[in-house]
Structure formats: structure tokens, C-alpha cells
Design an enzyme around this catalytic site. Structure first.
Site, PDB file in Angstrom:
ATOM      1  N   GLY A  63      10.989   4.354   8.168  1.00  0.00           N
ATOM      2  CA  GLY A  63      10.371   5.664   8.377  1.00  0.00           C
ATOM      3  C   GLY A  63      10.357   6.047   9.849  1.00  0.00           C
ATOM      4  O   GLY A  63      10.163   5.195  10.722  1.00  0.00           O
ATOM      5  N   ALA A 121       0.872  -1.193   0.000  1.00  0.00           N
ATOM      6  CA  ALA A 121       0.000   0.000   0.000  1.00  0.00           C
ATOM      7  C   ALA A 121       0.903   1.236   0.000  1.00  0.00           C
ATOM      8  O   ALA A 121       0.771   2.138   0.836  1.00  0.00           O
ATOM      9  CB  ALA A 121      -0.958  -0.009   1.186  1.00  0.00           C
ATOM     10  N   LEU A 122       1.817   1.232  -0.953  1.00  0.00           N
ATOM     11  CA  LEU A 122       2.889   2.240  -0.967  1.00  0.00           C
ATOM     12  C   LEU A 122       2.336   3.645  -1.178  1.00  0.00           C
ATOM     13  O   LEU A 122       1.407   3.859  -1.951  1.00  0.00           O
ATOM     14  CB  LEU A 122       3.897   1.914  -2.070  1.00  0.00           C
ATOM     15  CG  LEU A 122       4.570   0.537  -1.986  1.00  0.00           C
ATOM     16  CD1 LEU A 122       5.582   0.376  -3.120  1.00  0.00           C
ATOM     17  CD2 LEU A 122       5.266   0.331  -0.636  1.00  0.00           C
ATOM     18  N   GLY A 166       5.508   8.406   1.368  1.00  0.00           N
ATOM     19  CA  GLY A 166       6.421   8.150   2.495  1.00  0.00           C
ATOM     20  C   GLY A 166       7.362   6.991   2.148  1.00  0.00           C
ATOM     21  O   GLY A 166       8.584   7.093   2.284  1.00  0.00           O
ATOM     22  N   HIS A 167       6.764   5.881   1.668  1.00  0.00           N
ATOM     23  CA  HIS A 167       7.603   4.731   1.277  1.00  0.00           C
ATOM     24  C   HIS A 167       8.552   5.112   0.142  1.00  0.00           C
ATOM     25  O   HIS A 167       9.708   4.695   0.117  1.00  0.00           O
ATOM     26  CB  HIS A 167       6.733   3.569   0.777  1.00  0.00           C
ATOM     27  CG  HIS A 167       5.807   2.998   1.794  1.00  0.00           C
ATOM     28  ND1 HIS A 167       4.438   3.129   1.723  1.00  0.00           N
ATOM     29  CD2 HIS A 167       6.053   2.279   2.911  1.00  0.00           C
ATOM     30  CE1 HIS A 167       3.872   2.507   2.737  1.00  0.00           C
ATOM     31  NE2 HIS A 167       4.834   1.975   3.484  1.00  0.00           N
ATOM     32  N   LYS A 177       8.079   7.797  11.202  1.00  0.00           N
ATOM     33  CA  LYS A 177       6.721   7.888  11.759  1.00  0.00           C
ATOM     34  C   LYS A 177       6.530   6.798  12.811  1.00  0.00           C
ATOM     35  O   LYS A 177       5.947   7.017  13.852  1.00  0.00           O
ATOM     36  CB  LYS A 177       5.654   7.764  10.677  1.00  0.00           C
ATOM     37  CG  LYS A 177       4.258   7.982  11.273  1.00  0.00           C
ATOM     38  CD  LYS A 177       3.178   7.929  10.251  1.00  0.00           C
ATOM     39  CE  LYS A 177       2.948   6.548   9.709  1.00  0.00           C
ATOM     40  NZ  LYS A 177       2.482   5.586  10.752  1.00  0.00           N
ATOM     41  N   SER A 219       0.277   7.495   5.844  1.00  0.00           N
ATOM     42  CA  SER A 219       0.194   6.158   6.411  1.00  0.00           C
ATOM     43  C   SER A 219      -0.723   5.336   5.522  1.00  0.00           C
ATOM     44  O   SER A 219      -1.717   5.864   4.989  1.00  0.00           O
ATOM     45  CB  SER A 219      -0.413   6.233   7.824  1.00  0.00           C
ATOM     46  OG  SER A 219      -0.882   4.959   8.211  1.00  0.00           O
TER      47      SER A 219
END
Ligand code: PAF
Length: 283
Positions: free
Chosen positions: A147, A32-33, A36-37, A149, A185
Site C-alpha cells: 500500500g 486486521a484486514l 485497503g488490504h 499509505k 489503517s
């Protein structure tokens, strides 16, 4: 971009790449890129010759009543995004391939697994540490990017790498945000339109704390109170925790010291969706 599904295949390819004296960069994901990825892939590309991305929704890190079944799995889209971001190899094993029959070995990183996410999700970090160690053993990277996060996860991975003498550099990458400040996210897709709108309160609360720090506030309780008060202005937000922890060992801090780096971490629920966010700061 090469797509591999078999653990042994990835391990053999990693060995060949190492024999060619090329550096391997690795980005583990659950798919579920989002941007962020993709920022992690970009960092890996800057630090390595060959970039591997794994896409694996790890059953071991989900509790019984969590979202393992409904976790988004847009595989074709992930393949395309990873390819466009410049990944060279995408590793997408099945759970059966990764956890062979009779699997019974787990990695426990004791202290950092306690508190915060560990309190709410008691078996989560055992699952994360176990799968990350397995993936590092297969991808054999020189550098792996995670990450910020998931700050507790990052601290836990760093601890495991140090404790087990793993020969890999762990790089933490800054949070990537939506234009209105919400941290990216894969779980943001669960939010209703109203929850999505109100979820920006997390970023706004962190910004309030940042301004207070810049104005000289050094009392952790005062900073936490500010965050709690800001988030409680949104009735549909339920705060799980807001805490200031030392960046390296994730221990809560009674007093801020200059020269040290901290995370102001928070987790809150919007309906059934739990969101994490944090502010990293040094004094
Ligand atoms: O952060 C994640 O997406 C996962 O926890 C990770 C590191 C890929 C392990 O499954």
C-alpha cells in the site's frame, strides 16, 4: 483457500506453483484486514494466477513501548475476508516458526530508513526489511503488492529489491479511504469517537495542498506551511512531520521539478494513536 503455518510448507508450495508456470502474486499484511488490504489482493489477482496473503504481526518491527501486544488480531475474520477477496493461500506463521532459534540476520536499507518514520521508530525499518525479504524468499512471488499509505516502507522495499537483485516486481497500490477521507489503517480502531472525527483533518490538509498545487503553487515550504496551519486548527492533533520527498529515494526536496513524482507525507498523533497519510503528485 489453503491456510499454511509452516515456512517450509509455503516455500515448497510456491516451488510447485512455479513449476506449473503459474504466476504468484503476494500481499504481505499484519492482519486486521480492511478494504485497503483487500484492494491489494484485487491488484495481485489481476497480475497473477495464484494469490498468497500473509498475516503476521512482525515483532521485529515494533519498538519497546509500541503497540505489539495490543495490535488487533481478528484472525478468523481475516481468514474470511481474504477468502472472500479471492486469495488462494493464506500464510500465518508463528514468530517462533519464522524466526527460528539463534536467529541473528537483519537487513538494513541505510538511507531510506533514516528520517520520518525512521526517526520516531529507530528499529522499525530494519524489522520491515528483514521480514519482507524472508516472506519473499518463502512465497517466491512474481509480483508483490504494497500500500502507498506506508510510502516510506514502499520506497524502502523497492530499494531493497533493486539492491539485492530480487526477482520480483513491486507494485504500489493507491490509498483506500473511508467515505470522510480518513486513510484506512488497522490502527484506526484505537481512535476514540472524538479522535476519529478530528482525524479527517489529515485528508483535508492534503486536499488543501492539492488545490494549491493545482493553482500553481510550487514552493515546498508554502505547501508545508499550508498543511501545518490546517492541521493546527485541530487542537487534539499533534503533527510529527509534514514534508515533501522525492518518490523514488524519499529525500526531502528544496525545489519541485517538472517531470518528477513526489509524496507530501505527514504523520500526526491523536491521543496515543499515530496516523500516517500522504499525497502523491507529479509535475
Ligand atoms: O505494512 C505492513 O503491514 C507490514 O509492515 C508488512 C509489510 C506486512 C511487514 O510486516
Amino acid at each position: 483457500m489453503k491456510i499454511l503455518n509452516e515456512p517450509k510448507e509455503l516455500q515448497r508450495l510456491a516451488e510447485t506453483i512455479r513449476l506449473q508456470e503459474k504466476r504468484i502474486g503476494f500481499v504481505p499484511t499484519m492482519g486486521a484486514l480492511h478494504d485497503g488490504h483487500l484492494s491489494l489482493v484485487k491488484i495481485a489477482k489481476q497480475r497473477a494466477d495464484v494469490v498468497m496473503v500473509s498475516v503476521f504481526v512482525n515483532p521485529l518491527q515494533f519498538g519497546k513501548n509500541e503497540d505489539f501486544e495490543r495490535y488487533p488480531r481478528p484472525f478468523e475474520r481475516d481468514v474470511e475476508l481474504a477468502r472472500l477477496a479471492g486469495a488462494d493461500i493464506l500464510f500465518a506463521p508463528s514468530a517462533a516458526a519464522l524466526y527460528g532459534e539463534g536467529f541473528q540476520t537483519f537487513v538494513e536499507v541505510r538511507e531510506i530508513s533514516k528520517g520520518f518514520e525512521g526517526d520516531v521508530r529507530p528499529t522499525h525499518f530494519r524489522g520491515v526489511a528483514t521480514v519482507v525479504l524472508k516472506l519473499l524468499n518463502l512465497a517466491k512471488p512474481h509480483v508483490a503488492v504494497f500500500g502507498e499509505k506506508d510510502a516510506q516502507q514502499l520506497a524502502l522495499v523497492r530499494r531493497m529489491v533493486a539492491d539485492l537483485n530480487l526477482d520480483v516486481e513491486i507494485v504500489g497500490a493507491p490509498i483506500v479511504r473511508e467515505p470522510d477521507g480518513l486513510a484506512m489503517s488497522s490502527r484506526n480502531v484505537y481512535l476514540s469517537a472524538e479522535e476519529r472525527r478530528e482525524a479527517t483533518i489529515l485528508y483535508r490538509a492534503l486536499q488543501e495542498a492539492k488545490r494549491a498545487l493545482e493553482s500553481g503553487e510550487r514552493n515546498p515550504d508554502a505547501l508545508k506551511r499550508l498543511v501545518v496551519a490546517t492541521i493546527s486548527s485541530v487542537p487534539i492533533a499533534t503533527l510529527d512531520y509534514a514534508e515533501i520527498v522525492c518518490a523514488e529515494d524519499f529525500s526531502p526536496t528544496p525545489a519541485l521539478q517538472s517531470g518528477k513524482t513526489y509524496f507530501l507525507i505527514l504523520a500526526a498523533r491523536f491521543g496515543k494513536t499515530r496516523l500516517l497519510d500522504n499525497l502523491r503528485f507529479s509535475l
